[in-house]
Design a protein around this motif. Structure first.
Motif, PDB file in Angstrom:
ATOM      1  N   UNK A 221       0.809  -1.214   0.000  1.00  0.00           N
ATOM      2  CA  UNK A 221       0.000   0.000   0.000  1.00  0.00           C
ATOM      3  C   UNK A 221       0.848   1.273   0.000  1.00  0.00           C
ATOM      4  N   UNK A 222       1.919   1.279   0.804  1.00  0.00           N
ATOM      5  CA  UNK A 222       2.695   2.516   0.959  1.00  0.00           C
ATOM      6  C   UNK A 222       4.157   2.182   1.263  1.00  0.00           C
ATOM      7  N   UNK A 223       4.961   1.894   0.234  1.00  0.00           N
ATOM      8  CA  UNK A 223       6.365   1.533   0.467  1.00  0.00           C
ATOM      9  C   UNK A 223       7.167   2.666   1.105  1.00  0.00           C
ATOM     10  N   UNK A 224       6.793   3.916   0.840  1.00  0.00           N
ATOM     11  CA  UNK A 224       7.512   5.045   1.432  1.00  0.00           C
ATOM     12  C   UNK A 224       7.336   5.059   2.939  1.00  0.00           C
ATOM     13  N   UNK A 225       6.109   4.871   3.403  1.00  0.00           N
ATOM     14  CA  UNK A 225       5.847   4.825   4.843  1.00  0.00           C
ATOM     15  C   UNK A 225       6.517   3.607   5.474  1.00  0.00           C
ATOM     16  N   UNK A 226       6.495   2.482   4.744  1.00  0.00           N
ATOM     17  CA  UNK A 226       7.149   1.276   5.263  1.00  0.00           C
ATOM     18  C   UNK A 226       8.635   1.525   5.481  1.00  0.00           C
ATOM     19  N   UNK A 227       9.275   2.210   4.534  1.00  0.00           N
ATOM     20  CA  UNK A 227      10.696   2.532   4.683  1.00  0.00           C
ATOM     21  C   UNK A 227      10.924   3.486   5.847  1.00  0.00           C
ATOM     22  N   UNK A 228       9.997   4.426   6.045  1.00  0.00           N
ATOM     23  CA  UNK A 228      10.143   5.423   7.104  1.00  0.00           C
ATOM     24  C   UNK A 228      10.079   4.801   8.501  1.00  0.00           C
TER      25      UNK A 228
ATOM     26  N   UNK B 242      11.198   1.840   9.234  1.00  0.00           N
ATOM     27  CA  UNK B 242      12.296   0.899   9.427  1.00  0.00           C
ATOM     28  C   UNK B 242      12.227  -0.384   8.631  1.00  0.00           C
ATOM     29  N   UNK B 243      11.187  -0.568   7.831  1.00  0.00           N
ATOM     30  CA  UNK B 243      11.114  -1.760   6.995  1.00  0.00           C
ATOM     31  C   UNK B 243      11.951  -1.569   5.731  1.00  0.00           C
ATOM     32  N   UNK B 244      12.332  -2.661   5.130  1.00  0.00           N
ATOM     33  CA  UNK B 244      13.130  -2.624   3.905  1.00  0.00           C
ATOM     34  C   UNK B 244      12.276  -3.138   2.746  1.00  0.00           C
ATOM     35  N   UNK B 245      11.627  -2.228   1.986  1.00  0.00           N
ATOM     36  CA  UNK B 245      10.741  -2.668   0.908  1.00  0.00           C
ATOM     37  C   UNK B 245      11.444  -3.551  -0.122  1.00  0.00           C
ATOM     38  N   UNK B 246      12.711  -3.250  -0.423  1.00  0.00           N
ATOM     39  CA  UNK B 246      13.426  -4.056  -1.414  1.00  0.00           C
ATOM     40  C   UNK B 246      13.615  -5.488  -0.910  1.00  0.00           C
ATOM     41  N   UNK B 247      13.989  -5.626   0.365  1.00  0.00           N
ATOM     42  CA  UNK B 247      14.185  -6.957   0.937  1.00  0.00           C
ATOM     43  C   UNK B 247      12.863  -7.721   1.002  1.00  0.00           C
ATOM     44  N   UNK B 248      11.798  -7.044   1.422  1.00  0.00           N
ATOM     45  CA  UNK B 248      10.498  -7.705   1.504  1.00  0.00           C
ATOM     46  C   UNK B 248      10.011  -8.110   0.111  1.00  0.00           C
ATOM     47  N   UNK B 249      10.306  -7.285  -0.889  1.00  0.00           N
ATOM     48  CA  UNK B 249       9.962  -7.656  -2.258  1.00  0.00           C
ATOM     49  C   UNK B 249      10.714  -8.890  -2.702  1.00  0.00           C
ATOM     50  N   UNK B 250      11.995  -8.984  -2.317  1.00  0.00           N
ATOM     51  CA  UNK B 250      12.799 -10.155  -2.663  1.00  0.00           C
ATOM     52  C   UNK B 250      12.253 -11.410  -1.976  1.00  0.00           C
ATOM     53  N   UNK B 251      11.843 -11.256  -0.713  1.00  0.00           N
ATOM     54  CA  UNK B 251      11.251 -12.392   0.018  1.00  0.00           C
ATOM     55  C   UNK B 251       9.976 -12.849  -0.678  1.00  0.00           C
ATOM     56  N   UNK B 252       9.157 -11.883  -1.095  1.00  0.00           N
ATOM     57  CA  UNK B 252       7.903 -12.219  -1.775  1.00  0.00           C
ATOM     58  C   UNK B 252       8.170 -12.946  -3.088  1.00  0.00           C
ATOM     59  N   UNK B 253       9.204 -12.529  -3.800  1.00  0.00           N
ATOM     60  CA  UNK B 253       9.559 -13.201  -5.051  1.00  0.00           C
ATOM     61  C   UNK B 253      10.084 -14.610  -4.788  1.00  0.00           C
ATOM     62  N   UNK B 254      10.847 -14.771  -3.695  1.00  0.00           N
ATOM     63  CA  UNK B 254      11.304 -16.108  -3.325  1.00  0.00           C
ATOM     64  C   UNK B 254      10.140 -17.024  -2.994  1.00  0.00           C
ATOM     65  N   UNK B 255       9.151 -16.492  -2.277  1.00  0.00           N
ATOM     66  CA  UNK B 255       7.953 -17.278  -1.957  1.00  0.00           C
ATOM     67  C   UNK B 255       7.156 -17.589  -3.227  1.00  0.00           C
TER      68      UNK B 255
END
Length: 296
Positions: free
Chosen positions: A163-170, A172-185
């Motif tokens: 929904x909001x990768x900018x807020x997720x980054x703000x 402390x989450x890492x949108x790029x890493x979470x995207x990679x995890x989602x692709x692995x899944x």
């Protein structure tokens, strides 16, 4: 034949029991993941990864390692190649996806054609739902449970990034890493689903349930409940249809999902075609009534 005989007869066979277990597990895992794919707009990426894992699966078979290892490696390879083509050339992302996944899929077809095997590797492409062995069932159950567990454990993070990768980054989450995890899944889920319907139809199981649930609700939490419920029901209906019609099991399961989407597309209470047409008609008549009152 009584209704009970009709319902119980197909599953009096062990191969149908295995098929039911594998199909329901694959349907539920694919359906949960499809909610994020539809929400993020990764439908085409899901198509790419699900087809690009084919050479990884074949190489894993040749080397004698679990299919999941080869699938994940080639899933990430496909994503990396797509990004490289997109970022280092004038080719846009949709074209890059088409180039990479068709090339890797073709590589998989070539590997299958030249690999000596005592088994028919074409079941990787088209599925072999009624020929599954006990080790196949165990692999699907283990991979399915692992993938579903990660999806549910990290569902809040995945949803926030969607929904909001900018807020997720703000925060402390890492949108790029979470995207990679989602692709692995996604790669792991492709392995689970190809046991049921093969590589060709995996993308349908990864997209249709989420799209169907998306037309039924505006709440993402409800989507996560509706999508697997619809998908599991279609899995059972597809297996019954394939048994009594003597048709391809994987194809019937996907056809059942497509039929469910068509019904929802037409009849969804808020977002269905019929409901939207009736709403437009009511607005038109209301506007005409208002105009008539004004003229009087």
């Amino acid at each position: 034949m009584s209704i009970f005989e009709f319902l119980l007869e197909p599953f009096g066979f062990v191969f149908m029991q295995r098929a039911l277990a594998v199909t329901v597990v694959a349907s539920v895992v694919c359906a949960v993941l499809s909610c994020w794919l539809v929400l993020i707009g990764w439908s085409l990426m899901g198509d790419a990864v699900s087809h690009a894992v084919l050479p990884g699966v074949v190489l894993a078979y040749i080397v004698g390692i679990p299919f999941a290892v080869g699938a994940v490696l080639f899933g990430f390879l496909a994503v990396g190649l797509i990004g490289a083509v997109r970022d280092t050339s004038r080719v846009k992302e949709d074209a890059a996806i088409g180039i990479v996944f068709t090339t890797l899929f073709a590589l998989g077809l070539v590997l299958i054609s030249v690999t000596p095997s005592q088994t028919d590797l074409s079941h990787i492409i088209f599925g072999n739902l009624l020929g599954l062995s006990d080790p196949d069932l165990v692999q699907v159950l283990v991979l399915g449970a692992f993938t579903l567990g990660i999806l549910l454990l990290k569902r809040r993070d995945f949803t926030l990034v969607a929904f909001d990768p900018t807020h997720a980054h703000a925060i402390g989450l890492n949108p790029r890493l979470l995207g990679a995890v989602l692709l692995g899944l996604l790669a792991l889920t492709s392995v689970v689903a190809l046991q049921a319907v093969g590589v060709v139809l995996v993308v349908a199981m990864l997209i249709i349930p989420g799209a169907t649930a998306y037309l039924l609700t505006d709440r993402f939490g409800m989507m996560l409940l509706l999508a697997p419920a619809i998908s599991a029901a279609c899995a059972v209906a597809g297996l019954y249809a394939s048994y009594y019609l003597d048709a391809a099991s994987g194809g019937m399961v996907v056809l059942a999902q497509g039929s469910a989407f068509a019904v929802v597309y037409l009849l969804s209470p808020r977002h269905g075609l019929v409901a939207r047409h009736l709403a437009r008609t009511r607005r038109t008549w209301a506007a005409a009534g208002t105009a008539l009152q004004t003229t009087q």
